[in-house]
Design an enzyme around this catalytic site. Sequence first.
Site, PDB file in Angstrom:
ATOM      1  CD  GLU A 194      10.043   3.282   6.464  1.00  0.00           C
ATOM      2  OE1 GLU A 194       8.893   3.440   6.003  1.00  0.00           O
ATOM      3  OE2 GLU A 194      10.535   4.034   7.322  1.00  0.00           O
ATOM      4  NE  ARG A 202       2.654   8.974   4.335  1.00  0.00           N
ATOM      5  CZ  ARG A 202       3.354   8.099   3.641  1.00  0.00           C
ATOM      6  NH1 ARG A 202       3.153   7.979   2.348  1.00  0.00           N
ATOM      7  NH2 ARG A 202       4.270   7.354   4.222  1.00  0.00           N
ATOM      8  CG  ASN A 239       9.673   7.010  -3.265  1.00  0.00           C
ATOM      9  OD1 ASN A 239      10.475   7.592  -3.987  1.00  0.00           O
ATOM     10  ND2 ASN A 239       9.537   5.698  -3.268  1.00  0.00           N
ATOM     11  N   PRO A 240       9.652  10.577  -4.352  1.00  0.00           N
ATOM     12  CG  PRO A 240      11.578  11.781  -4.981  1.00  0.00           C
ATOM     13  CD  PRO A 240      10.978  10.985  -3.837  1.00  0.00           C
ATOM     14  CG  LEU A 241      12.616   7.332  -7.097  1.00  0.00           C
ATOM     15  CD1 LEU A 241      13.477   6.199  -6.575  1.00  0.00           C
ATOM     16  CD2 LEU A 241      13.128   7.798  -8.445  1.00  0.00           C
ATOM     17  CD  GLU A 242       5.200   6.029  -3.898  1.00  0.00           C
ATOM     18  OE1 GLU A 242       5.280   5.122  -3.053  1.00  0.00           O
ATOM     19  OE2 GLU A 242       4.419   6.991  -3.785  1.00  0.00           O
TER      20      GLU A 242
END
Length: 423
Positions: free
Chosen positions: A62, A272, A335-338
Amino acid sequence: MNPVGRLWSGVARVTAPLWRLHLRRRVAKGKEIAARLHERRGEGAARPPGPLLWLHAASVGESLSLLPLLEALDARRPDLHFLVTTGTVTSAELLLRRLPDSLRPRVTHRFAPLDVPAWTARFLDGWRPDAGVFVESELWPNLLAAARRRGVPMALLNARLSARSARAWRWAPGLARRTLSTFHAVLAQTEEDAARLRELGAPAAEGAGNLKYAAAPLPCDTAELARLRRLLAGRPVLLGASTHPGEEALLALVQAELAGRLPGLLTILVPRHPERGAALARELPGAVRRSEGRDPGPATGLWIADTLGELGLFYRLAGAAVIGKSLLPPGGGQNPLEPARLGCPVILGPHMQNFAAIADRLAGAGGAVRLPDAAALADAAAAVLTDPQHASRLRHAAGRIAAEAAGLADRMAAVVMELLPPR
């Protein structure tokens, strides 16, 4: 205030001493900073002169999604100061590390006050923000009630509300309506999120898209990238990105299974929570740790990258990235967009519910491999790492999805501007 709201407020007041003890215990675990515990009690205000916008983002994802919004707001109001509150140490460190230099003088970070009425009142009375923004799904009734009483105009952006959370809020419909009524504008990630928010008491909620689509690519040290590319030249590289307990052991089994089929295979494990690095090294014989300054040798199969803020480096090195927190239940995903923004082929586990819309878009467009179960990981990884055309198709399809929401930050900035006093 409705009865449930009064109960929540009363319980928070009575249990405030226990929250102090809880914070001290978190310090011992490295989850709080001892010298900054007073911020959790709403203390330490240092309001700058001029207009002040307060933005609250709970955790790492976030807080990083705020970056494109902050830049869009800066372009519109260069006189604006920003107070950013977060709930975790890691989110604070990464946000401040990635702020553009032009914004640093006008961004102040504080840890968010816990939802105790006296602490939230002290926080707001000290900072006196002209407007506020909450990001995603963390809604604190006492903090929002205090903002409402002080007439602070608020927006909820990039809102996310799962079906499970919506069911929980339905047990307190009055509190839900009262809490959501604080927000003058609600922009949700999907229309499904917006529908659930409207049902609970935000009639104007609309699906706008995910602000994480608009984030800039993760940065990296270009000199270190060049060095590691020379070191690993010719080796296939599989990445476990933001892994959670149990997933590293699975990836180690995949490494062992594929080592004979893919000579020189290196699996990079990026937990993580980097503080788990030492325990992972004990659990996985033969693994070496980056935090100890160790590079993988020719015979090294597992490299534990237990450092902070280097995912951008490893996405650029890897031939495929397995998204953490997606292999084992209950999961939820990261987040898979990274990786998609950086041209790294994406492999999704079966448990991506926290990013369901993004995962569905990527998989549906051919931009990610979606596993039916964890047992399918070895074959899926081998297929991506050995077939350049397959990997290329994944990269290009994912890149198109990642680029779709380039204008979303500007749209959200326009909504926030409506809440602020004129220049």
